[in-house]
Design a protein around this motif. Structure first.
Motif, PDB file in Angstrom:
ATOM      1  N   GLY A 111      20.441 -40.668  54.948  1.00 61.51           N
ATOM      2  CA  GLY A 111      21.843 -41.070  55.070  1.00 61.51           C
ATOM      3  C   GLY A 111      22.118 -42.358  54.317  1.00 61.51           C
ATOM      4  O   GLY A 111      23.163 -42.525  53.686  1.00 61.51           O
ATOM      5  N   ASP A 112      21.172 -43.283  54.381  1.00 60.63           N
ATOM      6  CA  ASP A 112      21.322 -44.537  53.649  1.00 60.63           C
ATOM      7  C   ASP A 112      21.480 -44.245  52.160  1.00 60.63           C
ATOM      8  O   ASP A 112      22.371 -44.788  51.489  1.00 60.63           O
ATOM      9  N   ILE A 113      20.625 -43.378  51.651  1.00 58.16           N
ATOM     10  CA  ILE A 113      20.607 -43.109  50.203  1.00 58.16           C
ATOM     11  C   ILE A 113      21.843 -42.322  49.761  1.00 58.16           C
ATOM     12  O   ILE A 113      22.534 -42.706  48.816  1.00 58.16           O
ATOM     13  N   VAL A 156      27.617 -38.198  58.594  1.00 59.53           N
ATOM     14  CA  VAL A 156      27.176 -38.696  59.898  1.00 59.53           C
ATOM     15  C   VAL A 156      25.676 -38.985  59.764  1.00 59.53           C
ATOM     16  O   VAL A 156      24.858 -38.066  59.673  1.00 59.53           O
ATOM     17  N   ARG A 157      25.366 -40.274  59.693  1.00 64.50           N
ATOM     18  CA  ARG A 157      23.973 -40.702  59.510  1.00 64.50           C
ATOM     19  C   ARG A 157      23.401 -41.166  60.845  1.00 64.50           C
ATOM     20  O   ARG A 157      24.022 -41.980  61.526  1.00 64.50           O
ATOM     21  N   GLU A 158      22.237 -40.654  61.218  1.00 63.75           N
ATOM     22  CA  GLU A 158      21.565 -41.163  62.419  1.00 63.75           C
ATOM     23  C   GLU A 158      21.249 -42.627  62.138  1.00 63.75           C
ATOM     24  O   GLU A 158      20.869 -42.996  61.036  1.00 63.75           O
ATOM     25  N   THR A 203      24.722 -42.002  51.093  1.00 61.55           N
ATOM     26  CA  THR A 203      26.039 -42.637  51.245  1.00 61.55           C
ATOM     27  C   THR A 203      26.312 -43.676  50.154  1.00 61.55           C
ATOM     28  O   THR A 203      27.465 -43.996  49.883  1.00 61.55           O
ATOM     29  N   ASP A 204      25.271 -44.205  49.524  1.00 61.85           N
ATOM     30  CA  ASP A 204      25.526 -45.058  48.353  1.00 61.85           C
ATOM     31  C   ASP A 204      26.034 -44.203  47.186  1.00 61.85           C
ATOM     32  O   ASP A 204      26.954 -44.597  46.463  1.00 61.85           O
ATOM     33  N   LEU A 205      25.466 -43.042  47.018  1.00 66.39           N
ATOM     34  CA  LEU A 205      25.983 -42.120  46.001  1.00 66.39           C
ATOM     35  C   LEU A 205      27.417 -41.727  46.357  1.00 66.39           C
ATOM     36  O   LEU A 205      28.309 -41.700  45.500  1.00 66.39           O
TER      37      LEU A 205
HETATM   38 MN    MN Z   1      22.549 -48.660  52.467  1.00 69.99          MN
END
Ligand code: MN
Ligand code: IPM
Length: 354
Positions: free
Chosen positions: A245-247, A129-131, A249-251
């Motif tokens: 969260g951006d970083i 859950v990414r803000e 979730t790519d992993l």
């Molecule tokens: Mn991204």
């Protein structure tokens, strides 16, 4: 019969190809489960920008508020300078429609090659859950003495009590509803970023008293990248800020088999939400009928679940698992053993019969 008004933004590159398959599968689900989809297409993206100089007309935002959901393909064009389309379309929609959650399920499906040794579908099944409307993405900052040897560049992270609280609350509620391990991990950097993460930690600690059924945990963002690789089975739901969260979730996408399968939802629980495959527009594969449409199909599944069509969403996911488990050689573009349209046909077929 229940009818859902859906805005479809196929976008750039391979976006239209994968959205076509996603729509094919959604239509199969609507027939099988007895609801209707009223689709309206919008041409926002790089081509329109190059043609008209406009990313999103102001009227579009208000128009989009009138839909039950938005399905987005991909935004990104090799002839447009990086940042223009991302900020002008994708981020603008997230912000103006107040889609304050970016929901990213990380699940390894049967038959999918996992780059982690000795890990299988039982080990990789968690949700980030990414803000989605604050932090570094607000774009606050300044240059001082730009272009001189003494240049200063400041990039600010904005964290509001309101924004942090609604995100953490969503994560607790989501974790309860998901009902898997009932464990929520806060992912931050409390040892260094002592303003932002103090607020996050305090808010998390206050809210957890309201959720005695949920086990809580904390991990620094750098450590969590280690655990994703070493012990992904530890995680159930993770909550974090926009940039982290951006970083992570790519992993996450890589350990679930890659961009071919990774989907996400930009959620405004009180407004209109937008669902997208998280891979880019993959311009080099455009028009070749080789790109994997499963991520866009899974984004469609997330949309169905969000709309309350839970049976349809579950069946769609099962259909995807049949296809990864019994058919595809690989999730990579050009190596699936099937074309883009054939993968869509396979999933749609399972949705109709399963
Ligand atoms: Mn991204
Ligand atoms: C994502 C993307 C976007 C982001 C880009 C395209 C602006 O990477 O959805 O994760 O950074 O949020």
């Amino acid at each position: 019969m229940k009818t859902y008004k859906i805005a479809v933004i196929p976008g750039d590159g391979t976006g239209p190809e994968v959205i076509r398959e996603s729509v094919k599968v959604l239509e199969a689900a609507s027939e099988r489960f007895g609801f209707k989809l009223d689709l309206n297409y919008y041409d926002f993206g790089g081509d329109r920008y190059l043609r008209t100089g406009e990313t999103l007309p102001d009227s579009a935002i208000d128009e989009l508020r009138g839909y039950d959901a938005i399905l987005l393909g991909a935004i990104g064009h090799p002839d447009v300078k990086p940042g223009i389309l991302e900020k002008g379309i994708l981020l603008r929609l997230r912000f103006e429609l107040d889609q304050y959650i970016n929901l990213r399920p990380i699940k390894l499906y049967p038959g999918v090659d996992c780059p982690l040794k000795d890990k299988g579908p039982d080990d990789i099944d968690f949700v980030v859950v990414r803000e989605n409307t604050e932090g570094l993405y607000v774009g606050g900052g300044a240059f001082l003495r730009k272009g001189t040897p003494h240049e200063v560049a400041i990039q600010e992270s904005v964290n509001t009590r309101h924004g942090v609280e609604r995100c953490i609350r969503f994560a607790f509620e989501y974790c309860r509803k998901r009902n898997k391990d009932k464990k929520l991990t806060l992912c931050g950097k409390t040892n260094v970023l002592t303003f932002a993460w103090d607020l996050w930690q305090r808010t998390f600690d206050e809210l957890k008293d309201e959720y005695p059924d949920i086990e809580t945990d904390y991990a620094h963002v750098d450590a969590i990248t280690m655990w994703f690789v070493k012990n992904p089975e530890w995680f159930d739901v993770i909550v974090t800020d926009n940039m982290f969260g951006d970083i992570i979730t790519d992993l996450g996408a890589m350990i679930q088999g890659g961009m071919g399968i990774a989907a996400g939802g930009n959620i405004n629980p009180e407004g209109v939400s937008m669902f997208e495959p998280i891979g880019g527009s993959a311009p080099k594969y455009t028009g070749k009928n080789v790109i994997n449409p499963l991520a866009a199909i899974c984004a469609g599944g997330m949309m169905l679940e969000h709309l309350g069509q839970e049976e349809a969403a579950k069946t769609l996911e099962k259909a995807v698992m049949e296809v990864t488990g019994k058919h595809l050689k690989s999730l990579a573009a050009g190596r699936m053993g099937y074309s883009t349209t054939e993968v869509g046909d396979l999933v749609a077929d399972y949705v109709s019969k399963l």
